[in-house]
Design an enzyme around this catalytic site. Structure first.
Site, PDB file in Angstrom:
ATOM      1  N   CYS A   2     -19.751  38.661   8.702  1.00 38.29           N
ATOM      2  CA  CYS A   2     -19.790  40.123   8.717  1.00 38.29           C
ATOM      3  C   CYS A   2     -18.372  40.688   8.704  1.00 38.29           C
ATOM      4  CB  CYS A   2     -20.538  40.616   9.942  1.00 38.29           C
ATOM      5  SG  CYS A   2     -22.165  39.887  10.164  1.00 38.29           S
ATOM      6  N   ARG A  27     -16.379  38.523   1.963  1.00 42.61           N
ATOM      7  CA  ARG A  27     -16.929  37.745   3.067  1.00 42.61           C
ATOM      8  C   ARG A  27     -18.438  37.571   2.956  1.00 42.61           C
ATOM      9  NH1 ARG A  27     -13.424  37.890   7.577  1.00 42.61           N
ATOM     10  NH2 ARG A  27     -15.144  37.891   9.058  1.00 42.61           N
ATOM     11  N   TRP A  75     -24.226  40.332   7.609  1.00 43.64           N
ATOM     12  CA  TRP A  75     -24.952  39.191   7.056  1.00 43.64           C
ATOM     13  C   TRP A  75     -26.000  38.816   8.094  1.00 43.64           C
ATOM     14  CZ3 TRP A  75     -24.201  37.315   2.216  1.00 43.64           C
ATOM     15  CH2 TRP A  75     -24.883  36.145   1.866  1.00 43.64           C
ATOM     16  N   ASN A  99     -19.277  41.892  15.296  1.00 44.28           N
ATOM     17  CA  ASN A  99     -19.338  40.588  14.633  1.00 44.28           C
ATOM     18  C   ASN A  99     -19.532  39.522  15.698  1.00 44.28           C
ATOM     19  OD1 ASN A  99     -18.778  41.811  12.214  1.00 44.28           O
ATOM     20  ND2 ASN A  99     -16.725  40.964  11.988  1.00 44.28           N
ATOM     21  N   GLY A 100     -20.241  38.445  15.345  1.00 41.60           N
ATOM     22  CA  GLY A 100     -20.409  37.341  16.281  1.00 41.60           C
ATOM     23  C   GLY A 100     -21.835  37.242  16.783  1.00 41.60           C
ATOM     24  N   GLU A 475     -21.253  14.211  -5.870  1.00 44.70           N
ATOM     25  CA  GLU A 475     -20.580  15.474  -5.588  1.00 44.70           C
ATOM     26  C   GLU A 475     -19.068  15.279  -5.503  1.00 44.70           C
ATOM     27  OE1 GLU A 475     -19.801  19.478  -4.583  1.00 44.70           O
ATOM     28  OE2 GLU A 475     -21.349  18.436  -5.728  1.00 44.70           O
ATOM     29  N   LYS A 479     -16.399  17.210  -7.918  1.00 45.72           N
ATOM     30  CA  LYS A 479     -15.284  18.013  -7.415  1.00 45.72           C
ATOM     31  C   LYS A 479     -13.974  17.597  -8.082  1.00 45.72           C
ATOM     32  CE  LYS A 479     -17.149  20.905  -5.263  1.00 45.72           C
ATOM     33  NZ  LYS A 479     -18.075  20.665  -6.298  1.00 45.72           N
ATOM     34  N   GLU A 482     -13.836  18.519 -11.873  1.00 41.06           N
ATOM     35  CA  GLU A 482     -13.810  19.970 -12.085  1.00 41.06           C
ATOM     36  C   GLU A 482     -12.403  20.531 -11.990  1.00 41.06           C
ATOM     37  OE1 GLU A 482     -17.786  22.259 -10.579  1.00 41.06           O
ATOM     38  OE2 GLU A 482     -16.660  21.202  -9.032  1.00 41.06           O
ATOM     39  N   HIS A 498     -24.464  -3.787 -12.316  1.00 44.95           N
ATOM     40  CA  HIS A 498     -25.321  -3.724 -13.497  1.00 44.95           C
ATOM     41  C   HIS A 498     -24.620  -3.006 -14.647  1.00 44.95           C
ATOM     42  CE1 HIS A 498     -28.709  -5.405 -11.344  1.00 44.95           C
ATOM     43  NE2 HIS A 498     -28.527  -4.520 -10.379  1.00 44.95           N
ATOM     44  N   LYS A 594     -17.926  30.757 -12.211  1.00 45.56           N
ATOM     45  CA  LYS A 594     -18.571  30.621 -10.910  1.00 45.56           C
ATOM     46  C   LYS A 594     -20.088  30.696 -11.024  1.00 45.56           C
ATOM     47  CE  LYS A 594     -18.669  30.001  -6.576  1.00 45.56           C
ATOM     48  NZ  LYS A 594     -18.363  28.662  -6.073  1.00 45.56           N
TER      49      LYS A 594
END
Length: 599
Positions: A2, A27, A75, A99-100, A475, A479, A482, A498, A594
């Site tokens: 937030c 954010r 959020w 916030n929090g 993954e 990374k 990319e 194999h 993105k």
């Protein structure tokens, strides 16, 4: 994730607040609101969705002359993203933004309800404003009442509060959630949860320490237990958004321990998993799952397939969305169709979701962006709460996707009765350790930086692992390629013999994921085979391995998923440092976007 802003001054207050909130959009948020006080009268506005909706609501609202204001982008954690749950929250004559997490809000709420207080929202934040107004009845001055309020809060918070009983004052407090106060030569005072809204407005700022409580008026800023230390504010808004990190990717790697906490808040309890987004009726008739995604999200799906089958005892298929669309798949109505996407706009995943809807399947989205196309189309959505991810190469979005899917596995296991109560409590306990694991995993950053200079050449990389560490190997390879533009492949460790082992020589770099909690001896045997063919080995493991050319030592853990999350961070840091050493812009790698909205 937030965001908070506050303002004391004579400029157009609404504009100051909304402009400040716009600088915090990076954010992530799902609702926004402001409260403006002039001459003792407070006007408040809230809207679900983007700031444009709040701007539309306030288009006819204007201010002139001195006043104060507070604003917030939320959020959702406690309670769904609705106007009632959006900040600011009101009492009888006061408003608050926060916030929090207030950990003891239930106890405070019950106490206040017994005193006759009526709550409007489902949030933890609302208790603050009502508690303040009750304390104001007991104390001679409002600052004492505010301090008494803050003293009763457990958890993390950054708080701004305004009240009609002190029309020129903003009360503030900070513990565990960032808060900055700024000022300029015109006598204006600004508050924000990061530097970005203050650049171009304040000339100097003070970064509040934990435990700071205070109030500000046009004439003074008072804080306890110590005075604020102001320093000149310089820089540009983009740098401020990066928070001092070299790249957004680096910042987002470091944010993971924080956002994972946001992902779990209100969902992971001591003895249960709660998804407000799902009810029992939604799961009726479901006996199998089909997971569909692209790229990094596909790797998260593949990871969860091991968990679903192992713990929830459900048949799981994992589909690459771009392939699923054209294979004429068999879709049966006992299947829950789950799509995973960071942006919620991934074209192939969106089209796959449409196919599932047309076939009459129940659909569930795991997504980071509320109100996105995928979220609007799916029958139900679980938001990952990662906040905006600016780096093209996904990091914190992947972490939160995996966490949501692990949580979803336990949710299904409980509904289906496939795990004992003790096993579920144990899993929940290990889940609660993940933020600390992610934080401690950052300790290897300097080691990754030093090692990176040894991995700039050669004819390629193999990332290898077994079980859930195979998708993590995929993954890690993604990374690296990319952002470094070096060739890398992820491979099941047992499959190297194999065919791929033919590539093994000193110029082939093997990144070996060797968790101690899962198939360690099997993986070790596979790595020994590569070492015997002279491959250069970088082992990532909590146990030293004599044949490794390089070694990154991880912490010992008792659960494979804890090792998974730690090794995930190691892969991300290593890939980033190799790419930086090669002179690449890791936030904007060539040829990539993105949000992939083309086939």
């Amino acid at each position: 994730m937030c965001g908070i802003v506050g303002y004391i001054g004579e400029k157009e207050i609404k504009k100051e607040l909304i402009d400040g909130l716009r600088e915090l959009e990076y954010r992530g948020y799902d609702s926004a609101g402001i409260a403006v006080m002039q001459e003792g009268h407070i006007s408040a506005f809230k809207a679900v969705g983007k700031l444009a909706n709040l701007e539309e609501k306030t288009k006819d609202f204007r201010t002139e002359g001195p006043g104060v204001g507070i604003g917030h982008t939320r959020w959702a954690t406690h309670g769904k993203p609705t106007e009632l749950n959006a900040h600011p929250h009101m009492g009888e004559y006061s408003y608050v933004v926060h916030n929090g997490i207030i950990e003891n809000y239930r106890e405070i709420k019950e106490m206040l309800e017994e005193l006759g207080v009526r709550f409007l929202s489902q949030t933890d934040t609302e208790v603050i404003v009502h508690l303040f107004e009750k304390e104001a009845e007991r104390h001679a001055d409002l600052f004492s009442a505010f301090k008494a309020t803050i003293d009763q809060l457990d958890g993390a918070y950054a708080v701004l509060l305004v009240t009609q009983k002190a029309p020129e004052t903003v009360f503030f407090a900070r513990k565990g959630s960032p808060m900055i106060v700024g000022r300029n030569r015109e006598g204006e005072v600004f508050f924000a949860s990061s530097d970005a809204p203050l650049i171009g407005e304040a000339t100097e700022v003070a970064y509040m320490e934990d435990g700071t409580v205070g109030y500000a008026t046009p004439e003074k800023i008072h804080t306890e237990p110590e005075e604020l230390v102001f320093v000149p504010l310089a820089g540009d808004k983009l740098t401020a958004q990066k928070g001092g990190y070299r790249f957004f990717m680096e910042k987002e790697i470091y944010e993971q321990y924080d956002v994972i906490g946001d992902t779990m808040i209100g969902r992971v309890l001591d003895d249960d998993i709660v998804f407000e987004e799902l009810d029992d009726a939604f799961l009726e008739g479901i006996s199998r799952i089909k997971l569909c995604a692209c790229g990094t999200s596909y790797h998260a799906a593949l990871t969860s397939s091991y968990l679903f089958e192992r713990m929830a005892k459900m048949s799981v298929n994992v589909e690459i969305a771009s392939e699923f669309r054209y294979k004429e798949p068999l879709l049966t109505d006992d299947t829950l169709f789950v799509v995973i996407s960071q942006s919620g706009e991934t074209a192939d995943t969106l089209e796959a979701l449409r196919m599932a809807k047309e076939a009459g399947l129940k659909t569930l989205a795991v997504c980071n962006v509320d109100n996105s196309s995928i979220v609007r189309l799916a029958d139900a959505t679980i938001l990952t709460r990662a906040g905006i991810e600016k780096g093209v190469a996904s990091t914190k979005a992947f972490a939160t996707q995996v966490m949501v899917l692990w949580m979803l596995t336990l949710f299904f296991a409980r509904k289906r009765g496939t795990l004992t109560e003790k096993r579920i409590r144990d899993e929940l306990r290990y889940m609660s350790y993940v933020p600390k694991v992610l934080q401690k995993s950052l300790e290897v950053h300097e080691k990754c930086k030093r090692l990176s200079k040894r991995y700039l050449h050669g004819h390629g990389f193999f990332f290898i692992g077994r079980d859930i560490f195979f998708p993590l190997a995929l993954e890690g390879a993604l990374k690296l390629k990319e952002i470094s533009y070096l060739h890398a492949e992820g491979y099941p460790a047992g499959e190297m013999k194999h065919g791929p082992i033919a590539l093994a020589d000193a110029e082939l770099f093997t990144i070996a994921l060797m968790p101690k909690t899962l198939l360690y001896d099997k993986t070790k045997s596979n790595v020994e085979e590569l070492s015997a063919r002279d491959s250069t080995i970088l082992a990532i493991s909590p146990e030293m391995f004599d044949l490794a050319d390089d070694f990154i030592l991880t912490h010992p853990h008792k659960h494979p998923m804890l090792e998974f999350f730690e090794m995930m961070v190691v892969e991300q840091l290593l890939s980033m440092e190799i790419a930086i050493r090669m002179g690449n812009d890791v936030d904007m790698p060539r040829n990539l976007a993105k949000s992939v909205t083309v086939e």
